[in-house]
Design a protein around this motif. Structure first.
Motif, PDB file in Angstrom:
ATOM      1  N   ASP A 308       0.446  25.227  -2.634  1.00 33.07           N
ATOM      2  CA  ASP A 308      -0.306  24.834  -1.444  1.00 33.07           C
ATOM      3  C   ASP A 308       0.596  24.666  -0.229  1.00 33.07           C
ATOM      4  O   ASP A 308       0.188  24.099   0.788  1.00 33.07           O
ATOM      5  CB  ASP A 308      -1.055  23.530  -1.706  1.00 33.07           C
ATOM      6  CG  ASP A 308      -2.071  23.673  -2.828  1.00 33.07           C
ATOM      7  OD1 ASP A 308      -2.691  24.742  -2.915  1.00 33.07           O
ATOM      8  OD2 ASP A 308      -2.232  22.728  -3.617  1.00 33.07           O
ATOM      9  N   ASN A 398       1.972  33.840  -0.455  1.00 29.10           N
ATOM     10  CA  ASN A 398       0.712  33.093  -0.438  1.00 29.10           C
ATOM     11  C   ASN A 398      -0.212  33.675  -1.494  1.00 29.10           C
ATOM     12  O   ASN A 398      -0.716  34.792  -1.356  1.00 29.10           O
ATOM     13  CB  ASN A 398       0.068  33.171   0.950  1.00 29.10           C
ATOM     14  CG  ASN A 398      -1.200  32.349   1.034  1.00 29.10           C
ATOM     15  OD1 ASN A 398      -1.466  31.510   0.170  1.00 29.10           O
ATOM     16  ND2 ASN A 398      -1.991  32.577   2.066  1.00 29.10           N
ATOM     17  N   TRP A 400      -3.719  33.202  -3.506  1.00 32.45           N
ATOM     18  CA  TRP A 400      -4.981  32.509  -3.284  1.00 32.45           C
ATOM     19  C   TRP A 400      -6.001  32.973  -4.342  1.00 32.45           C
ATOM     20  O   TRP A 400      -6.786  33.895  -4.097  1.00 32.45           O
ATOM     21  CB  TRP A 400      -5.501  32.799  -1.880  1.00 32.45           C
ATOM     22  CG  TRP A 400      -6.573  31.853  -1.428  1.00 32.45           C
ATOM     23  CD1 TRP A 400      -7.844  31.788  -1.891  1.00 32.45           C
ATOM     24  CD2 TRP A 400      -6.448  30.845  -0.432  1.00 32.45           C
ATOM     25  NE1 TRP A 400      -8.527  30.808  -1.251  1.00 32.45           N
ATOM     26  CE2 TRP A 400      -7.712  30.202  -0.337  1.00 32.45           C
ATOM     27  CE3 TRP A 400      -5.420  30.425   0.394  1.00 32.45           C
ATOM     28  CZ2 TRP A 400      -7.947  29.162   0.551  1.00 32.45           C
ATOM     29  CZ3 TRP A 400      -5.660  29.398   1.277  1.00 32.45           C
ATOM     30  CH2 TRP A 400      -6.905  28.770   1.353  1.00 32.45           C
ATOM     31  N   SER A 402      -9.477  32.529  -6.404  1.00 32.47           N
ATOM     32  CA  SER A 402     -10.755  31.840  -6.190  1.00 32.47           C
ATOM     33  C   SER A 402     -11.747  32.259  -7.264  1.00 32.47           C
ATOM     34  O   SER A 402     -11.732  33.405  -7.748  1.00 32.47           O
ATOM     35  CB  SER A 402     -11.307  32.180  -4.797  1.00 32.47           C
ATOM     36  OG  SER A 402     -11.437  33.579  -4.625  1.00 32.47           O
TER      37      SER A 402
END
Length: 531
Positions: A308, A398, A400, A402
């Motif tokens: 994060d 990064n 990510w 989901s």
């Protein structure tokens, strides 16, 4: 949660391996395990089943079950997360999921299970930490063994040379009719030879920390070899590790094979990243042309970033080594340029003139009359930089993941080069994947490779520089959760150093005339992960 036992059993109910975590009789545990197959019903989609006293949480693994027995009051979500971690551990130590392989690796699996659960409660660990705790490999011990073997080999060689010299002198003395060298050596107590850099009795250069230079010279006393003692701290686990690069280079110059000195990388994402980094480093080093005076500047990065954001660890260590192969060029000085603006800590070797370095940024010996050692990588300057500043990170990743609403995850990963002057080569980003789940890659820059045995996706980018400073990848995985894709491991090398330190010239000590020299710079990754 309160975990009673963790077991691996066949679909017929045969128990292959079981680890108990609470105080309970063997008969009671065997009874609970024997009852599990009878509770299974065909066509059931759940991964747990309950009785009046306990809950069975299980996951099929080909012909086996990974089974956890917990109390009914235990949190089912935490039980499933713990079960997922147990299921990831087994393929790390077993190449195939069959009964024979489980039995052969039973002790490693039990040790790994104990790292996950203690006294019935889940420990806060991930897969990479479990492998580290179980292996506890000591690189210092291997270096100690290599140093000892080198000293013994050199001592035997010098013993043979000294014996031949004594025999020749004895024969010449007999021809002249004078006293033999054997009787002289008996009265004088034998012969001894020493050599070292800046010391009449020493055979080492280094001042602790992460870098040192070892010059393996054995002492010959009479005709028998006496091995120089090595500090017992070399076997101390968790102590300060010594920089072994200079010693490895010395072994290479002697024609020794050193592949056995490198610990084998464990299967998994960290092993894949380490292998890629080592291959890229060897590729760059092979293209360097060397002169009689050769300078090598190496930067080593250890980076740990949070998923994060935020820097958990950033450590840069560097070493400048000098190799001279012409005895006429032993007495030299090296002019350096230090354009650092980040506050990197510099430290010269004790035998280097510190005042000369501070006032004129030159590397030279305290005693200008003495030469540098020949045919040896001599560590003369080292540096270190530790920070929590995010602006110091050379490459940001990064990731990510989901939830896609179908029991799986859609994953977007992007990279961006933050330090614009660097040119990163052979970049490999290793992404862990759930067990037996093949990713569906939609878009990507560079190339990728899916390793089904190690359950990782390797994203490969040949070059990242100012002209190609960003890129992305998109893929999806079924039967996964966001935590399955961490920790990410990154590896790369660069011919451009991170530290703003460079060599300007090499000159003679006597007349300050320039000497022809070659140099190489390298930035490589020891550990770069996003957790």
């Amino acid at each position: 949660m309160v975990l009673i036992a963790a077991s691996v059993c066949t679909k017929n109910g045969k128990v292959i391996l079981s680890r108990q975590y609470v105080e309970m009789t063997k008969a009671r545990i065997e009874g609970l395990l024997a009852a599990f197959p009878k509770l299974m019903t065909a066509g059931k989609q759940h991964t747990y089943v309950e009785t009046d006293s306990v809950r069975y949480v299980y996951q099929p693994m080909e012909k086996l079950y990974m089974l956890l027995i917990t109390t009914k009051a235990s949190n089912i979500l935490e039980d499933l997360e713990t079960l997922r971690l147990f299921s990831k551990v087994i393929p790390e130590y077993c190449h195939s999921l069959d009964e024979k392989e489980i039995v052969e690796n039973a002790f490693n699996l039990i040790f790994a299970f104990d790292e996950i659960v203690a006294l019935g409660y889940r420990e806060s660990v991930n897969l990479a930490q479990i492998k580290t705790f179980v292996e506890m490999d000591s690189h210092e011990e291997k270096v100690y063994q290599a140093v000892r073997l080198t000293q013994e080999r050199e001592a035997r060689q010098k013993m043979r040379e000294k014996a031949k010299e004594l025999q020749r002198q004895r024969m010449e003395a007999n021809k002249r009719g004078g006293p033999s060298m054997g009787s002289l050596s008996d009265r004088s107590g034998g012969f001894s030879t020493d050599s070292g850099f800046g010391s009449s009795s020493g055979s080492s250069i280094g001042s602790g920390g992460n870098s040192s230079f070892v010059q393996s010279e054995a002492k010959i006393v009479t005709v028998k070899a006496a091995q120089k003692p090595v500090s017992r701290n070399a076997l101390k686990l968790g102590g300060k590790s010594k920089d072994v690069d200079s010693f490895v280079d010395q072994l290479k110059s002697e024609g020794e094979k050193i592949s056995t000195l490198v610990p084998a990388a464990a299967p998994g994402s960290s092993g894949a990243a380490a292998n890629a980094s080592a291959a890229a480093k060897a590729k760059i080093s092979a293209d360097i042309h060397t002169e009689s005076v050769h300078l090598k500047m190496e930067d080593k990065l250890v980076v740990r970033l949070g998923r994060d954001g935020g820097v958990q660890q950033f450590e840069l260590t560097g070493l400048l080594t000098l190799r001279i192969t012409d005895e006429n060029l032993g007495r030299i000085k090296v002019k350096l340029a230090n354009n650092d603006a980040q506050g990197i800590q510099l430290q010269t070797h004790p035998n280097v003139d510190k005042e000369l370095f501070k006032s004129r940024a030159m590397i030279g010996l305290k005693n200008p009359a003495k030469p540098f050692p020949l045919n040896t990588d001599v560590g003369v300057l080292k540096w270190r930089f530790i920070t929590q500043d995010e602006s110091a990170i050379p490459l940001t990743i990064n990731c990510w993941p989901s939830d896609n609403g179908e029991g799986g995850c859609d994953v977007n990963i992007e990279y961006e080069l933050e330090t614009q002057h660097l040119e990163l080569q052979d970049v490999v980003i290793v992404i862990p994947l759930p067990l037996n789940v093949q990713p569906s890659v939609a878009e990507f820059d560079g190339t990728y490779k899916y390793d089904a045995r190690k359950h990782v996706l390797q994203w490969q980018i040949p070059v990242i520089d100012a002209a190609n400073k960003s890129g992305s990848m998109e893929f999806s995985c079924s039967a996964s959760i966001p935590g399955d894709f961490f920790p990410l491991q990154v590896s790369f090398v660069s011919k451009t150093p991170y530290a703003a330190i460079s060599a300007l010239d090499v000159v003679h000590v006597d007349n300050d005339e320039s000497v022809k020299y070659s140099s190489e710079t390298m930035l490589f990754v020891e550990k770069y992960e996003i957790v």
